[in-house]
Write a protein that holds these residues in place. Structure first.
Motif, mmCIF file in Angstrom:
data_model
loop_
_atom_site.group_PDB
_atom_site.id
_atom_site.type_symbol
_atom_site.label_atom_id
_atom_site.label_comp_id
_atom_site.label_asym_id
_atom_site.label_seq_id
_atom_site.Cartn_x
_atom_site.Cartn_y
_atom_site.Cartn_z
ATOM 1 N N LYS A 50 30.310 44.359 44.107
ATOM 2 C CA LYS A 50 30.564 43.151 44.894
ATOM 3 C C LYS A 50 30.086 41.885 44.184
ATOM 4 C CE LYS A 50 29.366 40.965 49.315
ATOM 5 N NZ LYS A 50 28.609 41.115 50.600
ATOM 6 N N ASN A 51 28.829 41.859 43.773
ATOM 7 C CA ASN A 51 28.270 40.650 43.152
ATOM 8 C C ASN A 51 28.839 40.414 41.761
ATOM 9 O OD1 ASN A 51 26.621 40.131 45.404
ATOM 10 N ND2 ASN A 51 25.016 41.475 44.622
ATOM 11 N N THR A 52 29.070 41.490 41.036
ATOM 12 C CA THR A 52 29.672 41.380 39.709
ATOM 13 C C THR A 52 31.061 40.762 39.810
ATOM 14 O OG1 THR A 52 28.468 43.350 38.968
ATOM 15 C CG2 THR A 52 30.369 42.657 37.658
ATOM 16 N N ALA A 53 31.856 41.259 40.749
ATOM 17 C CA ALA A 53 33.211 40.739 40.937
ATOM 18 C C ALA A 53 33.184 39.263 41.330
ATOM 19 C CB ALA A 53 33.936 41.555 42.007
ATOM 20 N N ALA A 54 32.278 38.902 42.220
ATOM 21 C CA ALA A 54 32.176 37.507 42.651
ATOM 22 C C ALA A 54 31.814 36.596 41.475
ATOM 23 C CB ALA A 54 31.142 37.375 43.761
ATOM 24 N N HIS A 55 30.926 37.084 40.617
ATOM 25 C CA HIS A 55 30.509 36.288 39.455
ATOM 26 C C HIS A 55 31.685 36.072 38.504
ATOM 27 C CE1 HIS A 55 26.913 34.855 37.136
ATOM 28 N NE2 HIS A 55 27.851 34.814 36.206
ATOM 29 N N LEU A 56 32.455 37.120 38.239
ATOM 30 C CA LEU A 56 33.604 36.991 37.344
ATOM 31 C C LEU A 56 34.689 36.114 37.958
ATOM 32 C CD1 LEU A 56 33.900 40.656 36.005
ATOM 33 C CD2 LEU A 56 32.854 38.685 34.877
ATOM 34 N N ALA A 57 34.899 36.265 39.259
ATOM 35 C CA ALA A 57 35.892 35.425 39.941
ATOM 36 C C ALA A 57 35.515 33.951 39.823
ATOM 37 C CB ALA A 57 36.005 35.842 41.403
ATOM 38 N N LYS A 58 34.244 33.651 39.983
ATOM 39 C CA LYS A 58 33.772 32.265 39.853
ATOM 40 C C LYS A 58 34.026 31.730 38.453
ATOM 41 C CE LYS A 58 29.596 29.418 40.324
ATOM 42 N NZ LYS A 58 28.145 29.428 40.639
ATOM 43 N N GLU A 59 33.751 32.542 37.442
ATOM 44 C CA GLU A 59 33.978 32.122 36.054
ATOM 45 C C GLU A 59 35.455 31.798 35.827
ATOM 46 O OE1 GLU A 59 31.965 31.753 33.406
ATOM 47 O OE2 GLU A 59 30.056 32.594 34.091
ATOM 48 N N LEU A 60 36.338 32.658 36.329
ATOM 49 C CA LEU A 60 37.771 32.447 36.129
ATOM 50 C C LEU A 60 38.270 31.220 36.894
ATOM 51 C CD1 LEU A 60 39.062 36.142 36.298
ATOM 52 C CD2 LEU A 60 38.856 34.705 34.257
ATOM 53 N N ASP A 66 44.261 30.994 38.864
ATOM 54 C CA ASP A 66 44.567 31.318 40.255
ATOM 55 C C ASP A 66 43.999 32.712 40.487
ATOM 56 O OD1 ASP A 66 45.562 31.599 42.791
ATOM 57 O OD2 ASP A 66 47.657 31.793 42.188
ATOM 58 N N VAL A 67 42.974 32.847 41.311
ATOM 59 C CA VAL A 67 42.193 34.083 41.389
ATOM 60 C C VAL A 67 42.380 34.778 42.735
ATOM 61 C CG1 VAL A 67 39.870 35.063 41.338
ATOM 62 C CG2 VAL A 67 40.481 33.208 39.762
ATOM 63 N N ALA A 68 42.593 36.091 42.674
ATOM 64 C CA ALA A 68 42.633 36.938 43.866
ATOM 65 C C ALA A 68 41.508 37.955 43.764
ATOM 66 C CB ALA A 68 43.982 37.637 43.980
ATOM 67 N N GLU A 69 40.819 38.178 44.877
ATOM 68 C CA GLU A 69 39.680 39.093 44.878
ATOM 69 C C GLU A 69 39.933 40.269 45.816
ATOM 70 O OE1 GLU A 69 35.736 36.983 44.835
ATOM 71 O OE2 GLU A 69 37.003 35.216 45.232
ATOM 72 N N GLY A 72 42.078 46.546 45.230
ATOM 73 C CA GLY A 72 41.682 47.915 44.905
ATOM 74 C C GLY A 72 40.191 48.113 44.969
ATOM 75 N N GLY A 73 39.551 47.520 45.964
ATOM 76 C CA GLY A 73 38.093 47.538 46.058
ATOM 77 C C GLY A 73 37.568 46.185 45.617
ATOM 78 N N HIS A 74 36.693 46.198 44.617
ATOM 79 C CA HIS A 74 36.131 44.939 44.134
ATOM 80 C C HIS A 74 36.830 44.471 42.859
ATOM 81 C CE1 HIS A 74 33.029 44.859 47.147
ATOM 82 N NE2 HIS A 74 32.619 46.071 46.818
ATOM 83 N N GLY A 75 38.145 44.640 42.824
ATOM 84 C CA GLY A 75 38.924 44.176 41.682
ATOM 85 C C GLY A 75 39.233 42.699 41.772
ATOM 86 N N VAL A 76 39.352 42.064 40.609
ATOM 87 C CA VAL A 76 39.649 40.632 40.517
ATOM 88 C C VAL A 76 40.857 40.441 39.604
ATOM 89 C CG1 VAL A 76 38.793 38.369 39.792
ATOM 90 C CG2 VAL A 76 37.227 40.023 40.843
ATOM 91 N N THR A 153 52.090 33.608 30.520
ATOM 92 C CA THR A 153 51.142 33.818 31.612
ATOM 93 C C THR A 153 50.009 34.729 31.138
ATOM 94 O OG1 THR A 153 52.857 33.572 33.309
ATOM 95 C CG2 THR A 153 50.830 34.716 33.948
ATOM 96 N N LEU A 154 48.794 34.237 31.287
ATOM 97 C CA LEU A 154 47.606 35.016 30.949
ATOM 98 C C LEU A 154 47.105 35.687 32.222
ATOM 99 C CD1 LEU A 154 45.368 35.930 29.033
ATOM 100 C CD2 LEU A 154 44.228 33.727 29.442
ATOM 101 N N MET A 155 47.023 36.995 32.199
ATOM 102 C CA MET A 155 46.649 37.790 33.369
ATOM 103 C C MET A 155 45.325 38.496 33.065
ATOM 104 S SD MET A 155 48.977 40.789 35.100
ATOM 105 C CE MET A 155 48.574 41.595 36.651
ATOM 106 N N MET A 156 44.257 38.070 33.727
ATOM 107 C CA MET A 156 42.934 38.645 33.519
ATOM 108 C C MET A 156 42.616 39.595 34.680
ATOM 109 S SD MET A 156 42.179 37.093 30.674
ATOM 110 C CE MET A 156 40.467 37.519 30.408
ATOM 111 N N VAL A 157 42.323 40.847 34.364
ATOM 112 C CA VAL A 157 42.076 41.867 35.391
ATOM 113 C C VAL A 157 40.688 42.463 35.194
ATOM 114 C CG1 VAL A 157 42.799 44.103 36.314
ATOM 115 C CG2 VAL A 157 44.526 42.400 35.639
ATOM 116 N N ALA A 158 39.801 42.216 36.161
ATOM 117 C CA ALA A 158 38.460 42.808 36.172
ATOM 118 C C ALA A 158 38.506 44.009 37.101
ATOM 119 C CB ALA A 158 37.429 41.792 36.642
ATOM 120 N N GLN A 159 38.434 45.190 36.521
ATOM 121 C CA GLN A 159 38.679 46.430 37.259
ATOM 122 C C GLN A 159 37.394 47.173 37.625
ATOM 123 O OE1 GLN A 159 40.848 49.750 35.197
ATOM 124 N NE2 GLN A 159 39.132 50.815 36.160
ATOM 125 N N PRO A 160 37.249 47.545 38.886
ATOM 126 C CA PRO A 160 36.074 48.322 39.310
ATOM 127 C C PRO A 160 36.267 49.813 39.066
ATOM 128 C CG PRO A 160 37.451 47.891 41.207
ATOM 129 C CD PRO A 160 38.122 47.214 40.031
#
Length: 438
Positions: A50-60, A66-69, A72-76, A153-160
């Motif tokens: 949860k906190n890791t995903a929030a931190h990465l979402a904030k950075e992006l 354009d960020v979606a949180e 698939g769980g805590h994916g960004v 389009t640059l697509m950044m995916v932070a996967q849990p």
């Protein structure tokens, strides 16, 4: 924290001016090192990022994505649209492991938590996901700074949940490629504990293995240890099964096809003089070819049943073979053309001598799922050297074994590794954005 940053100029002096991109990454290194230390000291287990995903979402978000949180769980998912052109997806995994860190580093993780069985465990980024995430954000920073040099389009995916083989499945199930963007290329990196920092290694074709976790419940007819003739001993049956399993790879699968079947756990019985009713085995199965995987499982079921029947057990007491399908990870197949293009782009940035050809490994990674969808997207993951170079050379000359991934003592040369990872990933993405279609 500031004391840890004092050594940064010295660590990076050797490659400050190597290329314009290297110099630009160097300017970001103080922030990236701070991010790495934060992620390393605050790891979260699979399904709890949860906190890791929030931190990465904030950075992006701060970079203009354009960020979606909560995908698939805590994916960004972060999208940055920069005109007409290809869509390049960069993926990083975010979960830590239930390991008590024993590196002795001043920044070592001290996090402890309760696992799903309510046992207290340590938590550590023992597989390098903190490096992956930091390189991920570093590449995003560079690509946004260089947006005048590419279109698409640059697509950044932070996967849990990579460590349990669930994160990629969950994100794809929630429509990663249909609800957000269909990538033309998917890129990933993974820290290596057997390649020196500053170098990258790539395996075209199969890079990582199919992985299956299998439980076998061996049944028997228990009784007194003094009267074994009145029983059907499941310990003996389990022992026969362990030996018989070795013949699957050696006698039933083509010697040209890699296959590993390992019994990692065996449990049964409660006392010296009691023959139990049941023994349990836990196995890991590894392969590359999906047909070999199917052969491993079907042969496993046939052999275990046959051994039980040969001991006089009725068919309804045959061993139960349970494959944890929810944890199954398919092999990762690096698209050869994409792998070659990435290789050449990284060589141009890092130099020929710093890019190695890698052999496939029997470890698993759910990154392979991104290349197995109906969209048939080419994927490539490369190994990012993480071993301090002098330690690597010393170990190679002395025949020493270095701490592996998932070791409590795994401590990458993080500054050099991150710097190299950002350069390699950025250079790869830039090349793909600017490729000329034939």
């Amino acid at each position: 924290m500031n004391k840890l940053l004092l050594s940064l100029p010295v660590l990076l002096a050797s490659y400050v001016n190597a290329t314009p991109l290297a110099s630009s990454v160097n300017d970001d290194m103080a922030q990236l090192e701070s991010l790495y230390l934060h992620l390393h000291q605050n790891p979260e287990l699979s399904y709890h990022e949860k906190n890791t995903a929030a931190h990465l979402a904030k950075e992006l978000k701060q970079l203009g994505f354009d960020v979606a949180e909560h995908i698939g769980g805590h994916g960004v998912v972060g999208l940055f649209k920069n005109g007409e052109g290809p869509t390049v997806m960069i993926r990083a995994d975010t979960d830590g492991l239930p390991i008590v860190e024993q590196t002795g580093k001043p920044y070592a993780s001290k996090v402890k938590t309760l696992d799903k069985n309510n046992n207290e465990v340590g938590v550590m980024h023992g597989c390098g996901h903190d490096i992956h995430m930091t390189s991920f954000i570093g590449a995003a920073k560079q690509l946004i700074a260089l947006k005048s040099q590419w279109r698409g389009t640059l697509m950044m995916v932070a996967q849990p949940a990579e460590e349990v083989g669930a994160g990629a499945k969950a994100m794809l199930k929630e429509g990663l490629f249909s609800q957000f963007a269909k990538p033309d290329h998917v890129l990933g990196l993974h820290v290596s504990a057997s390649v020196p920092a500053g170098k990258v290694a790539i395996a075209p074709g199969y890079a990582l293995a199919n992985v299956d976790s299998v439980d076998i419940t061996v049944k028997g007819k228990g009784g007194h240890g003094a009267y074994p003739h009145t029983t059907v001993d499941p310990v003996v049956l389990a022992s026969r099964i362990v030996l018989a399993l070795q013949t699957i790879t050696s006698r039933e699968i083509s010697p040209l096809q890699p296959s590993v079947i390992t019994v990692g756990s065996i449990h049964g019985g409660s006392k010296h003089n009691i023959i139990s009713n049941e023994v349990t085995l836990q196995l890991t199965l590894r392969s590359y070819d999906p047909h070999v995987r199917e052969q491993q499982i079907s042969t496993l079921k046939r052999l275990t049943k046959g051994i039980a029947l040969s001991a006089g057990l009725p068919e309804d007491m045959a061993p139960v073979v349970y494959v944890h399908e929810e944890e199954t990870i398919p092999s990762t197949y690096n698209d050869p053309a994409l792998a070659e293009r990435v290789t050449q782009a990284i060589k141009k940035e890092l130099g020929e001598d710093n890019v190695w050809k890698s052999e496939p490994v029997m470890a698993g990674e759910d990154f392979g799922l991104y290349g197995l969808t109906d969209e048939d997207v080419p994927i490539t993951i490369f190994w990012l050297g993480g071993v301090e170079p002098t330690l690597f050379e010393k170990a190679r000359s002395n025949g020493e074994t270095l701490p592996s991934l998932h070791s409590s003592k795994f401590a990458p040369d993080y500054a050099k590794t991150i710097h190299t990872g950002v350069r390699a990933m950025t250079a790869s993405a830039l090349d793909l954005f600017n490729q000329v279609k034939q």
